[in-house]
Enzyme design. Structure first.
Site, PDB file in Angstrom:
ATOM      1  N   HIS A 267       0.833  -1.205   0.000  1.00 56.66           N
ATOM      2  CA  HIS A 267       0.000   0.000   0.000  1.00 56.66           C
ATOM      3  C   HIS A 267       0.869   1.257   0.000  1.00 56.66           C
ATOM      4  CE1 HIS A 267      -4.188  -1.129   0.103  1.00 56.66           C
ATOM      5  NE2 HIS A 267      -3.920  -2.104   0.942  1.00 56.66           N
ATOM      6  N   GLU A 332      -5.449  -3.817  12.393  1.00 55.39           N
ATOM      7  CA  GLU A 332      -6.531  -3.604  11.432  1.00 55.39           C
ATOM      8  C   GLU A 332      -6.971  -4.952  10.851  1.00 55.39           C
ATOM      9  OE1 GLU A 332      -7.250  -1.128   7.253  1.00 55.39           O
ATOM     10  OE2 GLU A 332      -5.209  -1.592   7.917  1.00 55.39           O
ATOM     11  N   HIS A 333      -6.010  -5.729  10.363  1.00 51.38           N
ATOM     12  CA  HIS A 333      -6.269  -7.062   9.815  1.00 51.38           C
ATOM     13  C   HIS A 333      -5.497  -8.092  10.623  1.00 51.38           C
ATOM     14  CE1 HIS A 333      -6.346  -4.264   6.249  1.00 51.38           C
ATOM     15  NE2 HIS A 333      -7.560  -4.795   6.156  1.00 51.38           N
ATOM     16  N   ASP A 366     -10.575  -7.593   1.377  1.00 49.60           N
ATOM     17  CA  ASP A 366     -10.465  -6.283   0.737  1.00 49.60           C
ATOM     18  C   ASP A 366     -11.473  -6.112  -0.391  1.00 49.60           C
ATOM     19  OD1 ASP A 366      -8.536  -5.124   2.279  1.00 49.60           O
ATOM     20  OD2 ASP A 366      -6.865  -5.568   0.940  1.00 49.60           O
ATOM     21  N   HIS A 425     -36.642  21.778  37.163  1.00 39.32           N
ATOM     22  CA  HIS A 425     -36.711  20.351  36.838  1.00 39.32           C
ATOM     23  C   HIS A 425     -37.654  19.652  37.820  1.00 39.32           C
ATOM     24  CE1 HIS A 425     -33.224  21.011  34.287  1.00 39.32           C
ATOM     25  NE2 HIS A 425     -33.214  19.724  33.928  1.00 39.32           N
TER      26      HIS A 425
END
Length: 435
Positions: A267, A332-333, A366, A425
Site C-alpha cells: 500500500h 486492522e487485519h 479487501d 426540573h
C-alpha cells in the site's frame, strides 16, 4: 534473491515490550503546513463556493471545467463507463457488490419498544441519515472496492441520498470507479477531490449538497480536512497506514504467508506487516520466501521500505502468548493462520477484521468476502469497529409516560433534581405526581 533487513524480535526478551512499542509507534500528527493549507481551502469553499471549486480543481487536479455543471459526472456517464469495462470486471464488481450487500443486511437495526406494567412505553427509534458523502481516491490510487464498501452499507441502512466525490487528475476518469458507482446505486457523483471536496460536502455549495456524514479514505489533506469539519458533519474515522498481523503455527506454506504480508506492505512505505509464530524454523522459512518473492513484485521498492522500516518477524513461546501480543497490537487485519482457529477466537479482544484459518487471505476481505474493508487502524480497534450499516443509522429514545408512570417517575425525578439544586426540573416533574 533480494536481501531484506526485517526486524526479528523475541517475545521472551526483557526488551520486547519496549521494542514492540517502538515498532507500533506512528506519528499521526498532521504537519502544521498541511493544516494551514487545508484551513485556507475550507475558508475559500465556505466564502466562494462553486467558483473556488473550479479554481482549486484547475490548480490541484490540473484541469478546468467549462462550467460549474461540468463538475458533475452524470448517470449516463456512469452507465457508459459500466459498458466500457470488460465482462470479467463487470461480473466481479457485481458479485462483490452482492456479497457486500448481503453481509451488511445482517447488520440492520430495527426500532423497538416495550411497555411497563403501569402503561409507560419506552423504546428506541432507528432512522437512517438523510444524506451521506463518500470520498473515493482518484487518479493512480483508484479503488472501485472503496466505492462498494462505503456505499453499500449506506444504501442498506436506507440513506436517502449518497453523494460521491472523486478527483480526476488531468481530467482522467477511472472507468472501474464509475462502474462501481453505477452498480452500487450512488445518487450523484462530482469530479472533485482533496480538502476542497470535503469542505464542499461539509458546508454545501450551489452545486454540491451539504451532507450529514463523510466517509471514505484519502491522503493527508483529506484526512486533515475531515478532522477540521468534524462537528459540522460526522465522519467515519481518521485512518492511519494499513496494517496486517499474521499469527501462524508454522504449518502454512511460507510463500502464502510472505505474500499475505506483502499484500499490506505494498500500500505504501508506512504500511505495517508483522508475523508472529512460536516456530523459529518457520520464521526463517518465511524470511527466505520474502527474499525470494520480493523481486517478483511490481511494487518491490515500496514493499521493501515498508518491511524494513515497520515490519517484523516475532518469535513467541506459544500461541497463547501470540494472542496476547495480538491484543496489544490491535491490528486492522488479523490472520489466524492456525489449525482450529475457532479455539483461539475467544482470546482475541482487539482486531478490526479476523481472518480464520489458512485459506482466508486478507486480500479476500479487501474485495469480495462481504464484511467491510474500512477498518480501525493504529491500535484504535481497542475501541472502534469496522464501517457498517450502524454508521449510517441514528437512534432516538422514545419515552411515552402513562399518568401512573409519570406520577411514580416524578417522585424519583423530584428528589434527584432538588439534590442537584435544579428547581424547575423538580417542579416540572412534581406537576405530574398524582395527589
Amino acid at each position: 534473491m533480494s536481501q531484506i533487513n526485517i526486524k526479528q524480535l523475541d517475545a521472551q526478551s526483557p526488551e520486547f515490550d519496549q521494542q514492540l512499542k517502538e515498532l507500533l509507534h506512528t506519528d499521526l500528527v498532521v504537519d502544521h503546513q498541511v493544516t494551514t493549507i487545508v484551513d485556507d481551502i475550507i475558508h475559500r469553499i465556505k466564502s466562494e463556493g462553486d467558483q473556488a471549486l473550479i479554481a482549486l480543481t484547475g490548480k490541484l487536479d490540473r484541469w478546468t471545467p467549462d462550467s460549474v455543471e461540468a463538475l458533475e459526472i452524470t448517470k449516463q456517464s456512469q452507465q457508459e463507463a459500466l459498458a466500457r469495462i470488460s465482462t470479467a470486471e463487470r461480473e466481479a464488481l457485481e458479485k462483490a457488490a452482492e456479497r457486500v450487500k448481503s453481509y451488511h443486511q445482517h447488520q440492520l437495526q430495527d426500532s423497538w419498544q416495550y411497555t411497563e406494567a403501569d402503561g409507560t412505553v419506552l423504546g428506541q427509534k432507528v432512522t437512517p441519515l438523510d444524506r451521506v458523502g463518500v470520498y473515493v481516491p482518484g487518479g493512480k490510487a483508484s479503488y472501485p472496492s472503496s466505492v462498494l464498501m462505503n456505499v453499500m452499507p449506506a444504501k442498506v441502512a436506507g440513506v436517502e441520498e449518497v453523494i460521491m466525490v472523486v478527483p480526476t487528475p488531468d481530467g482522467d476518469i477511472n472507468d472501474l470507479v464509475l462502474a462501481a458507482a453505477a452498480i452500487s446505486g450512488v445518487d450523484r457523483v462530482f469530479a472533485i477531490g482533496g480538502a476542497q471536496a470535503v469542505a464542499a460536502l461539509a458546508y454545501g455549495t450551489d452545486l454540491v449538497p451539504k451532507v450529514d456524514k463523510i466517509v471514505g479514505p484519502g491522503n493527508v489533506f483529506v484526512a486533515s480536512a475531515k478532522r477540521a469539519v468534524f462537528g459540522q458533519v460526522a465522519i467515519d474515522m481518521i485512518a492511519g497506514p494499513s496494517e496486517i498481523l499474521v499469527i501462524c503455527d508454522g504449518q502454512t506454506d511460507p510463500d502464502w504467508i510472505a505474500m499475505d504480508l506483502f499484500s499490506q506492505a505494498e500500500h505504501d512505505e508506512m504500511a505495517q506487516a508483522i508475523l508472529v509464530s512460536p516456530d523459529q524454523a518457520f520464521l526463517d522459512a518465511v524470511k527466505a520466501s520474502i527474499e525470494k518473492l520480493l523481486p517478483t513484485l511490481s511494487r518491490e521498492k515500496i514493499v521493501k521500505i515498508s518491511m524494513e522500516s515497520r515490519g517484523a518477524l516475532i518469535k513467541c513461546s506459544d500461541l497463547d502468548q501470540a494472542m496476547d501480543i495480538a491484543n496489544v497490537i490491535a491490528a486492522e487485519h488479523l490472520e489466524l493462520s492456525v489449525e482450529n482457529p475457532e479455539q483461539w477466537l475467544p482470546k482475541i479482544r482487539h482486531a478490526g477484521a479476523i481472518f480464520m484459518g489458512r485459506y482466508a487471505a486478507e486480500a479476500l476481505g479487501d474485495y469480495c468476502a462481504g464484511p467491510n474493508h474500512v477498518l480501525p487502524t493504529s491500535g484504535t480497534a481497542r475501541f472502534s469497529s469496522p464501517l457498517g450499516v450502524y454508521d449510517f443509522q441514528k437512534r432516538s429514545s422514545i419515552i411515552h409516560c402513562s399518568a401512573d408512570g409519570a406520577s411514580e417517575l416524578g417522585k424519583v425525578a423530584s428528589v434527584l433534581a432538588r439534590g442537584e439544586d435544579l428547581e424547575a426540573h423538580a417542579r416540572s416533574a412534581e406537576y405530574r405526581i398524582k395527589k
